[in-house]
Design a protein around this motif. Sequence first.
Motif, PDB file in Angstrom:
ATOM      1  N   SER A 542       6.626 152.331  83.284  1.00 32.92           N
ATOM      2  CA  SER A 542       7.181 151.813  84.547  1.00 32.92           C
ATOM      3  C   SER A 542       7.129 152.882  85.633  1.00 32.92           C
ATOM      4  O   SER A 542       8.140 153.174  86.286  1.00 32.92           O
ATOM      5  CB  SER A 542       8.627 151.345  84.343  1.00 32.92           C
ATOM      6  OG  SER A 542       8.710 150.393  83.316  1.00 32.92           O
ATOM      7  N   PRO A 543       5.965 153.480  85.861  1.00 34.63           N
ATOM      8  CA  PRO A 543       5.903 154.633  86.772  1.00 34.63           C
ATOM      9  C   PRO A 543       5.746 154.232  88.232  1.00 34.63           C
ATOM     10  O   PRO A 543       5.413 153.092  88.558  1.00 34.63           O
ATOM     11  CB  PRO A 543       4.634 155.341  86.298  1.00 34.63           C
ATOM     12  CG  PRO A 543       3.726 154.198  85.913  1.00 34.63           C
ATOM     13  CD  PRO A 543       4.643 153.169  85.283  1.00 34.63           C
ATOM     14  N   THR A 602       9.374 148.926  90.045  1.00 36.15           N
ATOM     15  CA  THR A 602       8.098 149.652  90.054  1.00 36.15           C
ATOM     16  C   THR A 602       7.033 148.673  89.562  1.00 36.15           C
ATOM     17  O   THR A 602       6.792 148.564  88.366  1.00 36.15           O
ATOM     18  CB  THR A 602       8.150 150.902  89.155  1.00 36.15           C
ATOM     19  OG1 THR A 602       8.517 150.516  87.829  1.00 36.15           O
ATOM     20  CG2 THR A 602       9.170 151.899  89.663  1.00 36.15           C
ATOM     21  N   PRO A 603       6.423 147.937  90.463  1.00 41.77           N
ATOM     22  CA  PRO A 603       5.497 146.872  90.073  1.00 41.77           C
ATOM     23  C   PRO A 603       4.377 147.388  89.172  1.00 41.77           C
ATOM     24  O   PRO A 603       3.989 148.567  89.238  1.00 41.77           O
ATOM     25  CB  PRO A 603       4.959 146.372  91.412  1.00 41.77           C
ATOM     26  CG  PRO A 603       6.036 146.717  92.403  1.00 41.77           C
ATOM     27  CD  PRO A 603       6.598 148.014  91.919  1.00 41.77           C
ATOM     28  N   PRO A 604       3.828 146.528  88.312  1.00 46.54           N
ATOM     29  CA  PRO A 604       2.799 146.959  87.356  1.00 46.54           C
ATOM     30  C   PRO A 604       1.537 147.500  88.010  1.00 46.54           C
ATOM     31  O   PRO A 604       0.769 148.214  87.371  1.00 46.54           O
ATOM     32  CB  PRO A 604       2.512 145.689  86.545  1.00 46.54           C
ATOM     33  CG  PRO A 604       2.999 144.557  87.402  1.00 46.54           C
ATOM     34  CD  PRO A 604       4.169 145.099  88.150  1.00 46.54           C
ATOM     35  N   THR A 605       1.316 147.180  89.278  1.00 50.02           N
ATOM     36  CA  THR A 605       0.154 147.730  89.984  1.00 50.02           C
ATOM     37  C   THR A 605       0.219 149.244  90.084  1.00 50.02           C
ATOM     38  O   THR A 605      -0.820 149.904  90.241  1.00 50.02           O
ATOM     39  CB  THR A 605       0.059 147.120  91.388  1.00 50.02           C
ATOM     40  OG1 THR A 605       1.350 147.193  92.024  1.00 50.02           O
ATOM     41  CG2 THR A 605      -0.370 145.654  91.306  1.00 50.02           C
ATOM     42  N   SER A 621      -7.888 156.996  79.518  1.00 54.41           N
ATOM     43  CA  SER A 621      -6.703 156.272  79.949  1.00 54.41           C
ATOM     44  C   SER A 621      -6.702 154.880  79.349  1.00 54.41           C
ATOM     45  O   SER A 621      -7.760 154.257  79.191  1.00 54.41           O
ATOM     46  CB  SER A 621      -6.657 156.169  81.479  1.00 54.41           C
ATOM     47  OG  SER A 621      -5.527 155.435  81.909  1.00 54.41           O
ATOM     48  N   GLN A 622      -5.517 154.408  79.006  1.00 55.82           N
ATOM     49  CA  GLN A 622      -5.316 153.022  78.607  1.00 55.82           C
ATOM     50  C   GLN A 622      -4.171 152.446  79.421  1.00 55.82           C
ATOM     51  O   GLN A 622      -3.266 153.165  79.845  1.00 55.82           O
ATOM     52  CB  GLN A 622      -4.998 152.911  77.110  1.00 55.82           C
ATOM     53  CG  GLN A 622      -6.183 153.192  76.198  1.00 55.82           C
ATOM     54  CD  GLN A 622      -5.861 152.901  74.740  1.00 55.82           C
ATOM     55  OE1 GLN A 622      -4.890 152.209  74.421  1.00 55.82           O
ATOM     56  NE2 GLN A 622      -6.687 153.438  73.844  1.00 55.82           N
ATOM     57  N   LEU A 623      -4.231 151.135  79.632  1.00 54.04           N
ATOM     58  CA  LEU A 623      -3.216 150.435  80.407  1.00 54.04           C
ATOM     59  C   LEU A 623      -2.705 149.261  79.585  1.00 54.04           C
ATOM     60  O   LEU A 623      -3.489 148.449  79.100  1.00 54.04           O
ATOM     61  CB  LEU A 623      -3.798 149.929  81.726  1.00 54.04           C
ATOM     62  CG  LEU A 623      -2.904 149.029  82.587  1.00 54.04           C
ATOM     63  CD1 LEU A 623      -1.707 149.810  83.113  1.00 54.04           C
ATOM     64  CD2 LEU A 623      -3.716 148.435  83.751  1.00 54.04           C
ATOM     65  N   ALA A 624      -1.383 149.181  79.405  1.00 53.16           N
ATOM     66  CA  ALA A 624      -0.765 148.064  78.687  1.00 53.16           C
ATOM     67  C   ALA A 624       0.317 147.462  79.573  1.00 53.16           C
ATOM     68  O   ALA A 624       1.296 148.131  79.904  1.00 53.16           O
ATOM     69  CB  ALA A 624      -0.164 148.529  77.364  1.00 53.16           C
ATOM     70  N   ILE A 625       0.118 146.212  79.975  1.00 50.76           N
ATOM     71  CA  ILE A 625       1.088 145.498  80.803  1.00 50.76           C
ATOM     72  C   ILE A 625       1.666 144.362  79.968  1.00 50.76           C
ATOM     73  O   ILE A 625       0.938 143.474  79.528  1.00 50.76           O
ATOM     74  CB  ILE A 625       0.451 144.956  82.091  1.00 50.76           C
ATOM     75  CG1 ILE A 625      -0.098 146.110  82.941  1.00 50.76           C
ATOM     76  CG2 ILE A 625       1.462 144.149  82.892  1.00 50.76           C
ATOM     77  CD1 ILE A 625      -0.823 145.665  84.198  1.00 50.76           C
TER      78      ILE A 625
END
Length: 658
Positions: A542-543, A602-605, A621-625
Amino acid sequence: MSRRDVRGSATWDLVEEYFRRLHEPVMGRPHKLLEPSCSADGSRIAVTGLVYDELAGLPRQACFLVDGTDLRPLTGPSGSSRQPRFSPDGTTVAFLSDRMEAGRFQLYLLRTGQLGEAEATPAVPAGTVEYCSWSPDGTKVLLGVAGLGADLAGGQGSGTTRRPKEELPDWHPRVEIGVTEESWRSLWIHDLAAGTTTRLSPEGLNIWEAVWLGPDAVVAVTSPAPDEGAWYTAVLSRLGLDGAVTELARSEVQLGWPAASPSGGRLAVVEAVCSDRWVVAGDLLVSAPGAAFERVDTGGVDVTATQWIDADRLGILGIRGMETVAAVYDAVTGKMTELWSSTDTSCGTRYPEAAWSADGRVVLVEEGYSVSQRVVVLGEERVELAGIEHSGTEYVLSVAGKAETVTWSAPDGLRIEGILCLPAGDGPFPLVVNIHGGPVWGYRNLWSMSSPWIPLLVAQGYAVLNPNPRGSSGRGQDFARLVFGEMGGEDTADFTSALDALVERGIVDPTRVGLIGGSYGGYMSSWLVTQDQRWAAAVPVSPVTDWYSQHFTSNIPYFDALFLDGNPEVPGDKFHSRSPVAHASKARTPCLNIAGALDRCTPPTQAQEFHQALLEHGVESQLAIYPQEGHGVRAFPALIDFSTRVVDWFQKHMPARG
């Protein structure tokens, strides 16, 4: 199994087994206690318990009476029930429940000396009750009501309160139109004799929190707008039962935890530098009848909870450094008497909380990293009542290692504190630095450090450092203000100097150090990898990674303007220079970026921007939403998935050898 789907992997099985061994022994019974309450004479104690009936979703909430060393259900298994509150004469318990409509809480009353079901009071229209309190004479109950669609604070998981389901076609757009009728928070009063529930607060006044001010008025934290940003400039107001509204106090920072003596003659409120609603720890202000508020010397305690015991004595809870402190303030003599303090245990979730009896005893749910929760009454004697120790907690204690307080000096000489969780054996260990949110918050010695994956990492051989950098609570308001306008500035060295100190002491292997953190901790995890290349792996959760886009997509734009002390329209401002995406070319650390699709804080964008910036510069890098999560990952099985990915990420990039 694909790289995207971790179910069925060896790590998934390990993590799932960990959570099952922890929770299955108490399925249908509380695994966590909160919101303690007691009757005025202290003879009855109630708590809210979090209960899993299966390892799916979020736990339901239920109310329990503390019967010696046992917990006796006060409410049934239908829906969730929480916040039990005893009437002044102790004969009735008020509580909130969503048993009639999931996610929409209403007031119920239960006569403690009678058999039968709780009495449902008239439902508040188009709202959910967030809190309740009895009038001093026991004839009325005050209700704090949020509209169905009002924003939730970050500490509540972000998103909004439950909206009525709309039957719309798949192609229909999501429409946002700013402040709506459903955005507001209001006050209502249930009159027991009349059996009616009527609105007290006027239209156009948002009520964030409120308590009775004697029998004929209430005192509330209010603002003229309902958006989350409006909370930061909210004032303290008096609302008479005749509808009259009078401003009592305002501050350059934030106000919270108002409390009034039973007659309404004395008032107390906490004034604090805050980064999040409901996360208030600071200076105690007290006023006498007709007098202005005066600042109380609390002996270095940042106050987090208040309750008037009688006309002159105020019970307080708070934090002082790594200590949790319970004390009584005598408004006549000005004397503060400490009843209890501890660095090995604490109480409360976000901050310490407790309840007080009329004779000055304090009831709290005590816990520590090595101490499972138990209800404790503190007075002339310490009395331990019901706890939740079971084979699952024993299992966690067998693998969680130990926790100890550590200190080190930042480059400017400032002393920084933290809690270090260590596995069994001798170092040097691989280290994960776990950065808290806020930034104005702070770690205390709590069960699993309030993060179930911390003992899981320790069990795999990792040390976990939980630091309280400048800006954290418990060190006074001047210490908290050090982060204002400086996020990503001098606080950066508070973390790198921790690494230096622990390496020098032989505790940490400098080639295997990583980062994890949520919210502000997610920001700093992203920021630190662009400022120092010693980090072997990072998991920003949640950055915030781009303050400019954050300002225009978040529901709390006032926060970043306040804490950056900047202006997004000014080129080169901190909105740009302190954004991790603007420095992604300097990063070399593999990052696992985590976000919730429902997060409005902190929106996922934000996670997506950093993920794409890292890939553009050739960084792994990996992204998990998570589609059903908000500010953090809370519900099963998403929590198993999240924990699996975290363990895998650190094992891949900084394995715990042996």
